[in-house]
Motif scaffolding. Sequence first.
Motif, PDB file in Angstrom:
ATOM      1  N   SER A  20      -0.635  13.072  -7.275  1.00 39.90           N
ATOM      2  CA  SER A  20      -1.274  11.935  -7.866  1.00 39.90           C
ATOM      3  C   SER A  20      -0.499  11.594  -9.134  1.00 39.90           C
ATOM      4  O   SER A  20      -0.071  12.393 -10.138  1.00 39.90           O
ATOM      5  CB  SER A  20      -2.640  12.103  -8.435  1.00 39.90           C
ATOM      6  N   HIS A  29      -2.357   3.744  -3.877  1.00 38.88           N
ATOM      7  CA  HIS A  29      -2.194   2.691  -4.550  1.00 38.88           C
ATOM      8  C   HIS A  29      -2.166   1.451  -3.598  1.00 38.88           C
ATOM      9  O   HIS A  29      -1.355   1.426  -2.582  1.00 38.88           O
ATOM     10  CB  HIS A  29      -0.589   2.680  -5.360  1.00 38.88           C
ATOM     11  N   GLU A  30      -2.517   0.442  -3.923  1.00 41.91           N
ATOM     12  CA  GLU A  30      -2.630  -1.115  -3.598  1.00 41.91           C
ATOM     13  C   GLU A  30      -2.327  -2.257  -4.394  1.00 41.91           C
ATOM     14  O   GLU A  30      -3.102  -2.365  -5.404  1.00 41.91           O
ATOM     15  CB  GLU A  30      -3.989  -1.387  -2.622  1.00 41.91           C
ATOM     16  N   VAL A  31      -1.071  -2.627  -4.410  1.00 37.20           N
ATOM     17  CA  VAL A  31      -0.724  -3.563  -5.290  1.00 37.20           C
ATOM     18  C   VAL A  31      -0.403  -4.922  -4.864  1.00 37.20           C
ATOM     19  O   VAL A  31       0.440  -5.244  -3.644  1.00 37.20           O
ATOM     20  CB  VAL A  31       0.780  -3.089  -6.012  1.00 37.20           C
ATOM     21  N   SER A  63       1.208   0.595 -11.384  1.00 36.89           N
ATOM     22  CA  SER A  63      -0.108   1.246 -11.009  1.00 36.89           C
ATOM     23  C   SER A  63      -0.480   2.334 -11.837  1.00 36.89           C
ATOM     24  O   SER A  63       0.399   3.113 -12.345  1.00 36.89           O
ATOM     25  CB  SER A  63      -0.164   1.231  -9.409  1.00 36.89           C
ATOM     26  N   ALA A 122       1.869   7.924 -10.995  1.00 38.26           N
ATOM     27  CA  ALA A 122       1.845   6.328 -11.326  1.00 38.26           C
ATOM     28  C   ALA A 122       2.924   5.997 -10.422  1.00 38.26           C
ATOM     29  O   ALA A 122       3.862   6.709 -10.134  1.00 38.26           O
ATOM     30  CB  ALA A 122       2.087   5.844 -12.514  1.00 38.26           C
ATOM     31  N   SER A 169       0.837  -1.223  -0.092  1.00 41.66           N
ATOM     32  CA  SER A 169       0.084  -0.102  -0.210  1.00 41.66           C
ATOM     33  C   SER A 169       0.841   1.300   0.091  1.00 41.66           C
ATOM     34  O   SER A 169       1.966   1.388   1.000  1.00 41.66           O
ATOM     35  CB  SER A 169      -0.664  -0.208   1.173  1.00 41.66           C
TER      36      SER A 169
END
Length: 110
Positions: free
Chosen positions: A51, A78-80, A72, A53, A45
Amino acid sequence: MITKSITIWPEADRGNTDSLLGYKPALIKDIQLYPNPTSGNFKVSVTLTKSVAVTIKLINFNTGQQIDMKQSAVGMNHEVPFNITEMPQGIYLLGVQADQEYQVKKIMKL
């Protein structure tokens, strides 16, 4: 003895510098890895201050070999997900890059 340092930013970056404090705020606000340690599946996370990538590289600590890389979409949060169930036990590194900023975190696989 008093010393003072002066940093001269390129003109393109001057608008991003805090005029009162005179420095550029960090883009990566927070990185969480959970669960850590993991048995295979975990999430990264990433919270940013603007904002952009994010690129995340998974690297074997012992060999330095890049195992996986995920990108992402543009956003502030972001949660990858990652899956290392097939990888041996040990320590792995996660390199998180957002724009020109880069941070490294460790995760342990049991």
